[in-house]
Design a protein around this motif. Structure first.
Motif, PDB file in Angstrom:
ATOM      1  N   VAL A  10       0.875  -1.169   0.000  1.00  0.00           N
ATOM      2  CA  VAL A  10       0.000   0.000   0.000  1.00  0.00           C
ATOM      3  C   VAL A  10       0.913   1.219   0.000  1.00  0.00           C
ATOM      4  O   VAL A  10       1.790   1.331   0.852  1.00  0.00           O
ATOM      5  N   GLY A  11       0.734   2.097  -0.972  1.00  0.00           N
ATOM      6  CA  GLY A  11       1.634   3.235  -1.120  1.00  0.00           C
ATOM      7  C   GLY A  11       2.703   2.980  -2.163  1.00  0.00           C
ATOM      8  O   GLY A  11       3.706   3.692  -2.231  1.00  0.00           O
ATOM      9  N   ARG A  27      14.011  -9.651  -4.737  1.00  0.00           N
ATOM     10  CA  ARG A  27      14.075 -10.889  -3.967  1.00  0.00           C
ATOM     11  C   ARG A  27      13.207 -12.005  -4.551  1.00  0.00           C
ATOM     12  O   ARG A  27      13.065 -13.060  -3.944  1.00  0.00           O
ATOM     13  N   GLY A  28      12.597 -11.734  -5.704  1.00  0.00           N
ATOM     14  CA  GLY A  28      11.806 -12.750  -6.376  1.00  0.00           C
ATOM     15  C   GLY A  28      10.397 -12.928  -5.835  1.00  0.00           C
ATOM     16  O   GLY A  28       9.738 -13.930  -6.099  1.00  0.00           O
ATOM     17  N   LYS A  29       9.920 -11.938  -5.088  1.00  0.00           N
ATOM     18  CA  LYS A  29       8.572 -12.013  -4.515  1.00  0.00           C
ATOM     19  C   LYS A  29       7.534 -11.577  -5.540  1.00  0.00           C
ATOM     20  O   LYS A  29       7.792 -10.727  -6.385  1.00  0.00           O
ATOM     21  N   SER A  30       6.356 -12.125  -5.413  1.00  0.00           N
ATOM     22  CA  SER A  30       5.202 -11.682  -6.177  1.00  0.00           C
ATOM     23  C   SER A  30       4.633 -10.472  -5.453  1.00  0.00           C
ATOM     24  O   SER A  30       4.481 -10.496  -4.231  1.00  0.00           O
ATOM     25  N   VAL A  31       4.325  -9.406  -6.210  1.00  0.00           N
ATOM     26  CA  VAL A  31       3.889  -8.158  -5.591  1.00  0.00           C
ATOM     27  C   VAL A  31       2.530  -7.739  -6.152  1.00  0.00           C
ATOM     28  O   VAL A  31       2.304  -7.782  -7.358  1.00  0.00           O
ATOM     29  N   ARG A  32       1.671  -7.339  -5.257  1.00  0.00           N
ATOM     30  CA  ARG A  32       0.378  -6.738  -5.595  1.00  0.00           C
ATOM     31  C   ARG A  32       0.397  -5.340  -4.975  1.00  0.00           C
ATOM     32  O   ARG A  32       0.858  -5.163  -3.847  1.00  0.00           O
ATOM     33  N   ALA A  33      -0.108  -4.355  -5.699  1.00  0.00           N
ATOM     34  CA  ALA A  33      -0.130  -2.985  -5.188  1.00  0.00           C
ATOM     35  C   ALA A  33      -1.556  -2.487  -5.094  1.00  0.00           C
ATOM     36  O   ALA A  33      -2.335  -2.647  -6.040  1.00  0.00           O
ATOM     37  N   LEU A  34      -1.893  -1.888  -3.959  1.00  0.00           N
ATOM     38  CA  LEU A  34      -3.171  -1.188  -3.831  1.00  0.00           C
ATOM     39  C   LEU A  34      -2.980   0.187  -4.444  1.00  0.00           C
ATOM     40  O   LEU A  34      -2.107   0.945  -4.022  1.00  0.00           O
ATOM     41  N   VAL A  35      -3.786   0.489  -5.458  1.00  0.00           N
ATOM     42  CA  VAL A  35      -3.675   1.758  -6.167  1.00  0.00           C
ATOM     43  C   VAL A  35      -5.063   2.375  -6.266  1.00  0.00           C
ATOM     44  O   VAL A  35      -6.024   1.690  -6.629  1.00  0.00           O
ATOM     45  N   ARG A  36      -5.158   3.655  -5.948  1.00  0.00           N
ATOM     46  CA  ARG A  36      -6.447   4.344  -6.045  1.00  0.00           C
ATOM     47  C   ARG A  36      -6.972   4.306  -7.482  1.00  0.00           C
ATOM     48  O   ARG A  36      -6.175   4.303  -8.430  1.00  0.00           O
ATOM     49  N   PRO A  37      -8.283   4.298  -7.646  1.00  0.00           N
ATOM     50  CA  PRO A  37      -8.880   4.174  -8.984  1.00  0.00           C
ATOM     51  C   PRO A  37      -8.418   5.231  -9.988  1.00  0.00           C
ATOM     52  O   PRO A  37      -8.357   4.960 -11.187  1.00  0.00           O
ATOM     53  N   THR A  38      -8.066   6.417  -9.529  1.00  0.00           N
ATOM     54  CA  THR A  38      -7.686   7.502 -10.440  1.00  0.00           C
ATOM     55  C   THR A  38      -6.178   7.642 -10.632  1.00  0.00           C
ATOM     56  O   THR A  38      -5.732   8.536 -11.350  1.00  0.00           O
ATOM     57  N   THR A  39      -5.395   6.769 -10.017  1.00  0.00           N
ATOM     58  CA  THR A  39      -3.935   6.877 -10.079  1.00  0.00           C
ATOM     59  C   THR A  39      -3.374   6.001 -11.189  1.00  0.00           C
ATOM     60  O   THR A  39      -3.778   4.854 -11.364  1.00  0.00           O
ATOM     61  N   ASP A  40      -2.419   6.540 -11.932  1.00  0.00           N
ATOM     62  CA  ASP A  40      -1.759   5.805 -13.006  1.00  0.00           C
ATOM     63  C   ASP A  40      -0.847   4.738 -12.404  1.00  0.00           C
ATOM     64  O   ASP A  40       0.053   5.042 -11.627  1.00  0.00           O
ATOM     65  N   ALA A  41      -1.093   3.493 -12.778  1.00  0.00           N
ATOM     66  CA  ALA A  41      -0.298   2.377 -12.263  1.00  0.00           C
ATOM     67  C   ALA A  41       0.540   1.725 -13.353  1.00  0.00           C
ATOM     68  O   ALA A  41       1.080   0.635 -13.159  1.00  0.00           O
ATOM     69  N   SER A  42       0.686   2.379 -14.497  1.00  0.00           N
ATOM     70  CA  SER A  42       1.368   1.757 -15.629  1.00  0.00           C
ATOM     71  C   SER A  42       2.822   1.398 -15.329  1.00  0.00           C
ATOM     72  O   SER A  42       3.323   0.370 -15.786  1.00  0.00           O
ATOM     73  N   ARG A  43       3.509   2.215 -14.556  1.00  0.00           N
ATOM     74  CA  ARG A  43       4.915   1.916 -14.220  1.00  0.00           C
ATOM     75  C   ARG A  43       5.001   0.608 -13.439  1.00  0.00           C
ATOM     76  O   ARG A  43       5.873  -0.214 -13.678  1.00  0.00           O
ATOM     77  N   LEU A  44       4.072   0.406 -12.516  1.00  0.00           N
ATOM     78  CA  LEU A  44       4.053  -0.838 -11.739  1.00  0.00           C
ATOM     79  C   LEU A  44       3.656  -2.022 -12.618  1.00  0.00           C
ATOM     80  O   LEU A  44       4.250  -3.093 -12.531  1.00  0.00           O
ATOM     81  N   GLU A  45       2.657  -1.805 -13.466  1.00  0.00           N
ATOM     82  CA  GLU A  45       2.197  -2.886 -14.349  1.00  0.00           C
ATOM     83  C   GLU A  45       3.309  -3.358 -15.277  1.00  0.00           C
ATOM     84  O   GLU A  45       3.454  -4.569 -15.502  1.00  0.00           O
ATOM     85  N   GLU A  50       0.941  -6.879  -9.847  1.00  0.00           N
ATOM     86  CA  GLU A  50      -0.511  -7.010  -9.935  1.00  0.00           C
ATOM     87  C   GLU A  50      -1.136  -5.777  -9.283  1.00  0.00           C
ATOM     88  O   GLU A  50      -0.720  -5.365  -8.205  1.00  0.00           O
ATOM     89  N   ILE A  51      -2.135  -5.204  -9.936  1.00  0.00           N
ATOM     90  CA  ILE A  51      -2.775  -3.995  -9.427  1.00  0.00           C
ATOM     91  C   ILE A  51      -4.132  -4.349  -8.828  1.00  0.00           C
ATOM     92  O   ILE A  51      -4.948  -5.013  -9.462  1.00  0.00           O
ATOM     93  N   ALA A  52      -4.347  -3.907  -7.601  1.00  0.00           N
ATOM     94  CA  ALA A  52      -5.646  -4.019  -6.945  1.00  0.00           C
ATOM     95  C   ALA A  52      -6.140  -2.585  -6.752  1.00  0.00           C
ATOM     96  O   ALA A  52      -5.504  -1.794  -6.062  1.00  0.00           O
ATOM     97  N   ARG A  53      -7.242  -2.254  -7.391  1.00  0.00           N
ATOM     98  CA  ARG A  53      -7.777  -0.901  -7.270  1.00  0.00           C
ATOM     99  C   ARG A  53      -8.577  -0.781  -5.981  1.00  0.00           C
ATOM    100  O   ARG A  53      -9.379  -1.656  -5.651  1.00  0.00           O
ATOM    101  N   GLY A  54      -8.326   0.272  -5.224  1.00  0.00           N
ATOM    102  CA  GLY A  54      -9.038   0.465  -3.976  1.00  0.00           C
ATOM    103  C   GLY A  54      -8.628   1.758  -3.315  1.00  0.00           C
ATOM    104  O   GLY A  54      -7.868   2.543  -3.868  1.00  0.00           O
ATOM    105  N   ASP A  55      -9.141   1.950  -2.118  1.00  0.00           N
ATOM    106  CA  ASP A  55      -8.912   3.182  -1.380  1.00  0.00           C
ATOM    107  C   ASP A  55      -8.854   2.857   0.103  1.00  0.00           C
ATOM    108  O   ASP A  55      -9.639   2.042   0.586  1.00  0.00           O
ATOM    109  N   MET A  56      -7.961   3.491   0.819  1.00  0.00           N
ATOM    110  CA  MET A  56      -7.807   3.230   2.242  1.00  0.00           C
ATOM    111  C   MET A  56      -9.045   3.586   3.048  1.00  0.00           C
ATOM    112  O   MET A  56      -9.216   3.103   4.164  1.00  0.00           O
TER     113      MET A  56
END
Length: 138
Positions: A10-11, A27-45, A50-56
């Motif tokens: 998150v963050g 370290r070879g881990k699988s990563v999922r990121a919580l990203v707000r619906p309006t935030t560009d996540a293309s760099r992470l993708e 993996e992108i999970a859309r949501g809000d704190m």
């Protein structure tokens, strides 16, 4: 044996969160990121995150993002981006993260925060021990 379950960050679109993502991927881990619906996540993708859309402030979206995750690491800080919900993100949002982790059965939850570090550093000479050290250093 390395787990295939993702670590939810998150963050992840922020400076510190991006460094956490970098280290987990290194370290070879699988990563999922919580990203707000309006935030560009293309760099992470592009990096295979993996992108999970949501809000704190949306508990249900947090539970959904945490389902089948191995751990949660949060570096999110509302005050760094300001706005009308900044205080709520830092208080209600962090409480929501903890509650969602409980509901999702997360075994490892890491919260990082520098929320009050400026305030304590600024008052160190005048508060705390009287020796220039804040009281929380003991």
């Amino acid at each position: 044996m390395t787990t295939t379950l993702p670590v939810l960050v998150v963050g992840a679109t922020g400076s510190l969160g991006g460094k956490v993502v970098d280290e987990l991927l290194k370290r070879g881990k699988s990563v999922r990121a919580l990203v707000r619906p309006t935030t560009d996540a293309s760099r992470l993708e592009r990096r295979g995150v993996e992108i999970a859309r949501g809000d704190m402030l949306d508990l249900d979206s947090l539970v959904a993002a945490m389902n089948s995750a191995d751990a949660v690491i949060t570096t999110a800080a509302g005050y760094t981006r300001g706005g009308k919900n900044a205080h709520d993100v830092d208080t209600v949002g962090n409480a929501n993260l903890a509650e969602a982790a409980h509901r999702a059965g997360i075994r490892r939850f890491v919260l990082t925060s520098i929320l009050t570090s400026r305030r304590h550093a600024a008052c160190a000479p005048s508060c705390g021990t009287g020796r220039g050290e804040p009281s929380w250093s003991h």
